[in-house]
Scaffold this motif. Sequence first.
Motif, PDB file in Angstrom:
ATOM      1  N   ASP A   1       0.844  -1.191   0.000  1.00 14.49           N
ATOM      2  CA  ASP A   1       0.000   0.000   0.000  1.00 14.49           C
ATOM      3  C   ASP A   1       0.881   1.243   0.000  1.00 14.49           C
ATOM      4  OD1 ASP A   1      -2.299   1.499  -0.018  1.00 14.49           O
ATOM      5  OD2 ASP A   1      -3.119   0.622   1.811  1.00 14.49           O
ATOM      6  N   GLU A   2       0.384   2.311  -0.608  1.00 15.46           N
ATOM      7  CA  GLU A   2       1.123   3.568  -0.638  1.00 15.46           C
ATOM      8  C   GLU A   2       0.439   4.568   0.274  1.00 15.46           C
ATOM      9  OE1 GLU A   2       3.081   6.686  -3.809  1.00 15.46           O
ATOM     10  OE2 GLU A   2       1.932   5.001  -4.530  1.00 15.46           O
ATOM     11  N   TYR A   3       1.224   5.179   1.147  1.00 17.86           N
ATOM     12  CA  TYR A   3       0.698   6.147   2.105  1.00 17.86           C
ATOM     13  C   TYR A   3       1.287   7.523   1.842  1.00 17.86           C
ATOM     14  CZ  TYR A   3      -1.145   2.213   4.673  1.00 17.86           C
ATOM     15  OH  TYR A   3      -1.831   1.078   5.027  1.00 17.86           O
ATOM     16  N   ASP A   4       0.584   8.322   1.071  1.00 18.23           N
ATOM     17  CA  ASP A   4       0.967   9.714   0.787  1.00 18.23           C
ATOM     18  C   ASP A   4       2.462   9.849   0.522  1.00 18.23           C
ATOM     19  OD1 ASP A   4      -1.694  10.575   1.051  1.00 18.23           O
ATOM     20  OD2 ASP A   4      -1.465  10.756   3.217  1.00 18.23           O
TER      21      ASP A   4
ATOM     22  N   GLY B   1       5.493   6.895   0.995  1.00 20.28           N
ATOM     23  CA  GLY B   1       5.797   5.889  -0.026  1.00 20.28           C
ATOM     24  C   GLY B   1       5.140   4.541   0.216  1.00 20.28           C
ATOM     25  N   LEU B   2       5.740   3.531  -0.407  1.00 21.74           N
ATOM     26  CA  LEU B   2       5.182   2.181  -0.339  1.00 21.74           C
ATOM     27  C   LEU B   2       5.478   1.518   1.002  1.00 21.74           C
ATOM     28  CD1 LEU B   2       6.058   0.734  -3.854  1.00 21.74           C
ATOM     29  CD2 LEU B   2       3.841   1.523  -3.046  1.00 21.74           C
ATOM     30  N   TRP B   3       4.482   0.815   1.499  1.00 19.89           N
ATOM     31  CA  TRP B   3       4.610   0.002   2.715  1.00 19.89           C
ATOM     32  C   TRP B   3       4.204  -1.425   2.368  1.00 19.89           C
ATOM     33  CZ3 TRP B   3       5.971   1.404   7.799  1.00 19.89           C
ATOM     34  CH2 TRP B   3       6.318   2.746   7.954  1.00 19.89           C
ATOM     35  N   TYR B   4       4.875  -2.381   2.993  1.00 20.38           N
ATOM     36  CA  TYR B   4       4.673  -3.804   2.711  1.00 20.38           C
ATOM     37  C   TYR B   4       4.217  -4.501   3.987  1.00 20.38           C
ATOM     38  CZ  TYR B   4       7.423  -2.540  -1.350  1.00 20.38           C
ATOM     39  OH  TYR B   4       7.872  -1.932  -2.499  1.00 20.38           O
TER      40      TYR B   4
ATOM     41  N   ARG C   1       8.713  -0.736   5.581  1.00 24.42           N
ATOM     42  CA  ARG C   1       9.117  -0.026   4.372  1.00 24.42           C
ATOM     43  C   ARG C   1      10.052  -0.923   3.578  1.00 24.42           C
ATOM     44  NH1 ARG C   1      10.483   6.122   6.184  1.00 24.42           N
ATOM     45  NH2 ARG C   1       8.550   6.498   7.313  1.00 24.42           N
ATOM     46  N   GLU C   2      10.232  -0.584   2.305  1.00 20.98           N
ATOM     47  CA  GLU C   2      11.075  -1.405   1.443  1.00 20.98           C
ATOM     48  C   GLU C   2      12.500  -1.526   1.977  1.00 20.98           C
ATOM     49  OE1 GLU C   2      12.204  -1.883  -3.274  1.00 20.98           O
ATOM     50  OE2 GLU C   2      11.225  -0.067  -2.593  1.00 20.98           O
TER      51      GLU C   2
END
Length: 65
Positions: free
Chosen positions: A33-36, A39-42, A54-55
């Motif tokens: 999911d992307e949070y504003d 960035g991307l969260w896993y 986070r990545e």
Amino acid sequence: MKVGDLVKLKEGYSFEEKEKDIYYQAGVIIIIDEYDTSGLWYQVQWGQENLWHREGDLEIISESR
């Protein structure tokens, strides 16, 4: 990274001593999911637990097809 990839937590990314019990040898990415602006969260399934990362926290062991 994508859903289904097998990952491990990079060295030094366990925040507290009690969290070491949660992180097994490997986890599976189950949601991205992307949070504003952050960035991307896993979301990773670690045995019975699933946690957001986070990545930069993760290292791929094996990519899913």
